[in-house]
Design a protein around this motif. Structure first.
Motif, PDB file in Angstrom:
ATOM      1  N   SER A  85      16.670  -4.603  -4.792  1.00  0.00           N
ATOM      2  CA  SER A  85      17.395  -3.403  -5.219  1.00  0.00           C
ATOM      3  C   SER A  85      16.876  -2.252  -4.369  1.00  0.00           C
ATOM      4  O   SER A  85      15.890  -2.412  -3.650  1.00  0.00           O
ATOM      5  N   PRO A  86      17.504  -1.092  -4.461  1.00  0.00           N
ATOM      6  CA  PRO A  86      17.053   0.023  -3.618  1.00  0.00           C
ATOM      7  C   PRO A  86      15.577   0.370  -3.760  1.00  0.00           C
ATOM      8  O   PRO A  86      14.968   0.874  -2.836  1.00  0.00           O
ATOM      9  N   SER A  87      14.978   0.090  -4.904  1.00  0.00           N
ATOM     10  CA  SER A  87      13.580   0.492  -5.079  1.00  0.00           C
ATOM     11  C   SER A  87      12.667  -0.654  -5.486  1.00  0.00           C
ATOM     12  O   SER A  87      11.526  -0.415  -5.861  1.00  0.00           O
ATOM     13  N   GLN A  88      13.132  -1.895  -5.427  1.00  0.00           N
ATOM     14  CA  GLN A  88      12.297  -3.010  -5.853  1.00  0.00           C
ATOM     15  C   GLN A  88      12.093  -4.004  -4.716  1.00  0.00           C
ATOM     16  O   GLN A  88      13.060  -4.499  -4.124  1.00  0.00           O
ATOM     17  N   CYS A  89      10.830  -4.264  -4.444  1.00  0.00           N
ATOM     18  CA  CYS A  89      10.499  -5.233  -3.408  1.00  0.00           C
ATOM     19  C   CYS A  89       9.151  -5.871  -3.736  1.00  0.00           C
ATOM     20  O   CYS A  89       8.417  -5.390  -4.598  1.00  0.00           O
ATOM     21  N   ALA A  90       8.855  -6.946  -3.047  1.00  0.00           N
ATOM     22  CA  ALA A  90       7.584  -7.646  -3.211  1.00  0.00           C
ATOM     23  C   ALA A  90       7.139  -8.168  -1.855  1.00  0.00           C
ATOM     24  O   ALA A  90       7.963  -8.369  -0.951  1.00  0.00           O
ATOM     25  N   PHE A  91       5.844  -8.389  -1.731  1.00  0.00           N
ATOM     26  CA  PHE A  91       5.259  -8.888  -0.489  1.00  0.00           C
ATOM     27  C   PHE A  91       4.527 -10.185  -0.790  1.00  0.00           C
ATOM     28  O   PHE A  91       3.709 -10.239  -1.714  1.00  0.00           O
ATOM     29  N   ILE A  92       4.832 -11.227  -0.012  1.00  0.00           N
ATOM     30  CA  ILE A  92       4.244 -12.541  -0.244  1.00  0.00           C
ATOM     31  C   ILE A  92       3.538 -13.035   1.004  1.00  0.00           C
ATOM     32  O   ILE A  92       4.114 -13.036   2.095  1.00  0.00           O
ATOM     33  N   GLU A  93       2.316 -13.473   0.818  1.00  0.00           N
ATOM     34  CA  GLU A  93       1.536 -14.146   1.854  1.00  0.00           C
ATOM     35  C   GLU A  93       1.515 -15.631   1.499  1.00  0.00           C
ATOM     36  O   GLU A  93       1.397 -15.991   0.324  1.00  0.00           O
ATOM     37  N   PHE A  94       1.667 -16.493   2.493  1.00  0.00           N
ATOM     38  CA  PHE A  94       1.597 -17.930   2.266  1.00  0.00           C
ATOM     39  C   PHE A  94       0.394 -18.516   2.964  1.00  0.00           C
ATOM     40  O   PHE A  94      -0.002 -18.051   4.038  1.00  0.00           O
ATOM     41  N   ASN A 115      -4.476  -5.043  -1.165  1.00  0.00           N
ATOM     42  CA  ASN A 115      -5.029  -4.123  -2.161  1.00  0.00           C
ATOM     43  C   ASN A 115      -4.429  -2.728  -2.013  1.00  0.00           C
ATOM     44  O   ASN A 115      -4.128  -2.066  -3.014  1.00  0.00           O
ATOM     45  N   THR A 116      -4.245  -2.283  -0.778  1.00  0.00           N
ATOM     46  CA  THR A 116      -3.636  -0.967  -0.550  1.00  0.00           C
ATOM     47  C   THR A 116      -2.218  -0.930  -1.101  1.00  0.00           C
ATOM     48  O   THR A 116      -1.838   0.018  -1.805  1.00  0.00           O
ATOM     49  N   MET A 117      -1.434  -1.967  -0.812  1.00  0.00           N
ATOM     50  CA  MET A 117      -0.053  -2.005  -1.317  1.00  0.00           C
ATOM     51  C   MET A 117      -0.040  -2.091  -2.840  1.00  0.00           C
ATOM     52  O   MET A 117       0.780  -1.451  -3.503  1.00  0.00           O
ATOM     53  N   HIS A 118      -0.949  -2.871  -3.398  1.00  0.00           N
ATOM     54  CA  HIS A 118      -1.051  -2.977  -4.859  1.00  0.00           C
ATOM     55  C   HIS A 118      -1.372  -1.609  -5.472  1.00  0.00           C
ATOM     56  O   HIS A 118      -0.767  -1.213  -6.467  1.00  0.00           O
ATOM     57  N   ARG A 119      -2.300  -0.897  -4.869  1.00  0.00           N
ATOM     58  CA  ARG A 119      -2.654   0.439  -5.373  1.00  0.00           C
ATOM     59  C   ARG A 119      -1.473   1.404  -5.278  1.00  0.00           C
ATOM     60  O   ARG A 119      -1.388   2.351  -6.056  1.00  0.00           O
ATOM     61  N   HIS A 120      -0.574   1.168  -4.326  1.00  0.00           N
ATOM     62  CA  HIS A 120       0.623   2.002  -4.189  1.00  0.00           C
ATOM     63  C   HIS A 120       1.732   1.559  -5.142  1.00  0.00           C
ATOM     64  O   HIS A 120       2.840   2.095  -5.091  1.00  0.00           O
ATOM     65  N   GLY A 121       1.445   0.573  -5.972  1.00  0.00           N
ATOM     66  CA  GLY A 121       2.401   0.151  -6.989  1.00  0.00           C
ATOM     67  C   GLY A 121       3.340  -0.961  -6.576  1.00  0.00           C
ATOM     68  O   GLY A 121       4.316  -1.240  -7.281  1.00  0.00           O
ATOM     69  N   HIS A 122       3.065  -1.625  -5.462  1.00  0.00           N
ATOM     70  CA  HIS A 122       3.944  -2.701  -4.991  1.00  0.00           C
ATOM     71  C   HIS A 122       3.438  -4.059  -5.474  1.00  0.00           C
ATOM     72  O   HIS A 122       2.238  -4.258  -5.657  1.00  0.00           O
TER      73      HIS A 122
END
Length: 150
Positions: A85-94, A115-122
């Motif tokens: 969606s316009p404001s929802q995303c996730a980041f995945i490492e494999f 950790n930085t992205m997590h702290r930014h709410g992602h």
């Protein structure tokens, strides 16, 4: 949900460890990382179709460090970005297994970036299993149908 932290390859692990979910190795040593990401992309396409956009985050830093520096490539960026969606995303490492049967491990740069992205709410996570990654995306709110991966 807490993950398993693997720090064996880190000289100086971050004090807090990953603040994001890290799946424990699944024991399927015959599966390389590329096999796992192909399975993930196929499963995501089957369960979400065009409702999500999934793309790899190219990181040419190891292949051409000079070009990476010129382009501003950042170390540790997750393998995939998934947007629904316009404001929802996730980041995945494999992670997968080496030819010697050793499970992949997060680098210090990957932990710090996550950790930085997590702290930014992602939403950020690391997986071995494709189905677990798709189920996690559904928990994050992605429009993924449940029946296809259970």
């Amino acid at each position: 949900r807490r993950g398993v932290t693997i720090f064996d390859d880190l000289e100086d692990p971050p004090e807090s460890g990953p603040l994001f979910f890290v799946e424990a190795p699944d024991g399927r040593t015959q599966m390389t990382e590329i096999m796992r990401v192909v399975a993930f992309r196929k499963l995501l396409r089957a369960t979400a179709g065009a409702r999500v956009l999934c793309f790899p985050n190219a990181n040419a830093g190891k292949r051409d460090p000079r070009r990476a520096a010129a382009e501003g490539i950042m170390a540790g960026v997750a393998d995939y970005t998934v947007v629904w969606s316009p404001s929802q995303c996730a980041f995945i490492e494999f992670k997968g297994y080496s030819k010697a049967g050793r499970p992949g491990k997060l680098s210090l740069a990957q932990v710090e970036w996550g950790n930085t992205m997590h702290r930014h709410g992602h939403a950020v996570a690391c997986f071995f299993d494709a189905a677990a990654a798709v189920a996690w995306l559904r928990e994050c709110g992605a429009p993924v149908s449940r029946a296809a991966y259970i």
